[in-house]
Motif scaffolding. Structure first.
Motif, PDB file in Angstrom:
ATOM      1  N   VAL A 131       1.011  -0.579   1.031  1.00 49.53           N
ATOM      2  CA  VAL A 131      -0.340  -1.121   0.859  1.00 49.53           C
ATOM      3  C   VAL A 131      -0.526  -2.290   1.826  1.00 49.53           C
ATOM      4  O   VAL A 131       0.320  -3.184   1.901  1.00 49.53           O
ATOM      5  CB  VAL A 131      -0.553  -1.601  -0.601  1.00 49.53           C
ATOM      6  CG1 VAL A 131      -1.900  -2.276  -0.752  1.00 49.53           C
ATOM      7  CG2 VAL A 131      -0.425  -0.439  -1.551  1.00 49.53           C
ATOM      8  N   PHE A 132      -1.647  -2.265   2.572  1.00 49.74           N
ATOM      9  CA  PHE A 132      -1.937  -3.374   3.490  1.00 49.74           C
ATOM     10  C   PHE A 132      -2.424  -4.572   2.693  1.00 49.74           C
ATOM     11  O   PHE A 132      -3.338  -4.473   1.890  1.00 49.74           O
ATOM     12  CB  PHE A 132      -2.985  -2.975   4.531  1.00 49.74           C
ATOM     13  CG  PHE A 132      -3.392  -4.121   5.396  1.00 49.74           C
ATOM     14  CD1 PHE A 132      -2.551  -4.567   6.397  1.00 49.74           C
ATOM     15  CD2 PHE A 132      -4.591  -4.773   5.185  1.00 49.74           C
ATOM     16  CE1 PHE A 132      -2.904  -5.648   7.178  1.00 49.74           C
ATOM     17  CE2 PHE A 132      -4.952  -5.849   5.959  1.00 49.74           C
ATOM     18  CZ  PHE A 132      -4.110  -6.295   6.970  1.00 49.74           C
ATOM     19  N   GLY A 135      -1.835 -11.926   4.633  1.00 47.70           N
ATOM     20  CA  GLY A 135      -1.001 -13.070   4.302  1.00 47.70           C
ATOM     21  C   GLY A 135       0.482 -12.742   4.254  1.00 47.70           C
ATOM     22  O   GLY A 135       0.946 -11.737   4.789  1.00 47.70           O
ATOM     23  N   ALA A 136       1.230 -13.634   3.582  1.00 44.61           N
ATOM     24  CA  ALA A 136       2.693 -13.523   3.556  1.00 44.61           C
ATOM     25  C   ALA A 136       3.175 -12.327   2.741  1.00 44.61           C
ATOM     26  O   ALA A 136       4.273 -11.839   2.960  1.00 44.61           O
ATOM     27  CB  ALA A 136       3.286 -14.804   2.979  1.00 44.61           C
ATOM     28  N   ASP A 137       2.362 -11.858   1.786  1.00 46.59           N
ATOM     29  CA  ASP A 137       2.772 -10.708   0.972  1.00 46.59           C
ATOM     30  C   ASP A 137       2.677  -9.397   1.732  1.00 46.59           C
ATOM     31  O   ASP A 137       3.290  -8.409   1.343  1.00 46.59           O
ATOM     32  CB  ASP A 137       1.904 -10.607  -0.290  1.00 46.59           C
ATOM     33  CG  ASP A 137       2.255 -11.686  -1.300  1.00 46.59           C
ATOM     34  OD1 ASP A 137       3.368 -12.229  -1.208  1.00 46.59           O
ATOM     35  OD2 ASP A 137       1.407 -11.962  -2.158  1.00 46.59           O
ATOM     36  N   GLY A 138       1.918  -9.369   2.808  1.00 44.50           N
ATOM     37  CA  GLY A 138       1.710  -8.128   3.543  1.00 44.50           C
ATOM     38  C   GLY A 138       2.930  -7.745   4.367  1.00 44.50           C
ATOM     39  O   GLY A 138       3.445  -8.543   5.134  1.00 44.50           O
ATOM     40  N   LYS A 139       3.382  -6.514   4.211  1.00 46.56           N
ATOM     41  CA  LYS A 139       4.533  -6.024   4.968  1.00 46.56           C
ATOM     42  C   LYS A 139       4.106  -5.024   6.035  1.00 46.56           C
ATOM     43  O   LYS A 139       4.886  -4.659   6.884  1.00 46.56           O
ATOM     44  CB  LYS A 139       5.551  -5.344   4.033  1.00 46.56           C
ATOM     45  CG  LYS A 139       6.022  -6.209   2.899  1.00 46.56           C
ATOM     46  CD  LYS A 139       6.960  -7.279   3.387  1.00 46.56           C
ATOM     47  CE  LYS A 139       7.589  -7.974   2.205  1.00 46.56           C
ATOM     48  NZ  LYS A 139       7.370  -9.372   2.139  1.00 46.56           N
ATOM     49  N   THR A 140       2.886  -4.522   5.944  1.00 49.40           N
ATOM     50  CA  THR A 140       2.396  -3.560   6.931  1.00 49.40           C
ATOM     51  C   THR A 140       1.266  -4.203   7.716  1.00 49.40           C
ATOM     52  O   THR A 140       0.770  -5.268   7.379  1.00 49.40           O
ATOM     53  CB  THR A 140       1.859  -2.292   6.240  1.00 49.40           C
ATOM     54  OG1 THR A 140       0.814  -2.660   5.351  1.00 49.40           O
ATOM     55  CG2 THR A 140       2.958  -1.580   5.488  1.00 49.40           C
ATOM     56  N   TYR A 141       0.834  -3.557   8.773  1.00 51.05           N
ATOM     57  CA  TYR A 141      -0.262  -4.063   9.580  1.00 51.05           C
ATOM     58  C   TYR A 141      -1.424  -3.082   9.510  1.00 51.05           C
ATOM     59  O   TYR A 141      -1.258  -1.926   9.120  1.00 51.05           O
ATOM     60  CB  TYR A 141       0.176  -4.319  11.025  1.00 51.05           C
ATOM     61  CG  TYR A 141       1.031  -3.229  11.620  1.00 51.05           C
ATOM     62  CD1 TYR A 141       0.465  -2.186  12.322  1.00 51.05           C
ATOM     63  CD2 TYR A 141       2.412  -3.243  11.451  1.00 51.05           C
ATOM     64  CE1 TYR A 141       1.238  -1.178  12.845  1.00 51.05           C
ATOM     65  CE2 TYR A 141       3.196  -2.241  11.979  1.00 51.05           C
ATOM     66  CZ  TYR A 141       2.608  -1.207  12.670  1.00 51.05           C
ATOM     67  OH  TYR A 141       3.362  -0.218  13.199  1.00 51.05           O
TER      68      TYR A 141
END
Length: 148
Positions: A131-132, A135-141
């Protein structure tokens, strides 16, 4: 090797070098085992076999006991009258921690097996790393294309 190039055993080397030996040494062929070692190995194998057979006997006894209990329960269920009250079947409940791909697949399989599933997810959306998020929680682009 031990004083002369022809000796193959330390006792032979001492004799070849002219040393007097105070102790008699029995020379065995390379790879030969002492009879005591063979007896100990045989005893160890016998003990291992006895332990394996004992465990197998316990497993068979346990299996037979469970089979007899199931047959007795099936006989009681067939012979039970309508007036007798049957206890409710135990609930099968499972907790799945994480709503990512693995957690979703695990939940689906548990539901198919008849479990009641309680899921726990720390984020506000299911999907885990796929899941996009900004911020810092995002692991994908944003432009990632998942081919799953």
């Amino acid at each position: 090797e031990f004083g002369s190039g022809l000796a193959k055993h330390p006792a032979e080397a001492r004799v070849a070098a002219g040393w007097a030996s105070t102790r008699r040494t029995r020379i065995r062929k390379p790879g030969a085992m002492a009879p005591t070692s063979l007896v100990l190995i045989g005893l160890g194998c016998a003990l291992a076999l006895a332990a394996t057979l004992s465990a197998l006997r316990e497993l068979c006894a346990d299996w037979l006991a469970r089979r007899a209990a199931r047959a007795a329960a099936a006989g009681q269920a067939r012979g039970a009258s309508v007036d007798e009250e049957q206890p409710p079947a135990p609930r099968k409940v499972a907790a799945v921690i994480g709503g990512g791909v693995s957690g979703l697949v695990c939940s689906k399989r548990l539901l198919a097996e008849g479990f009641e599933v309680i899921g726990f997810e720390r984020a506000d959306q299911l999907g885990g790393l796929w899941v996009f998020r900004e911020g810092a929680d995002g692991k994908t682009y944003m432009s990632l294309r998942a081919n799953v």
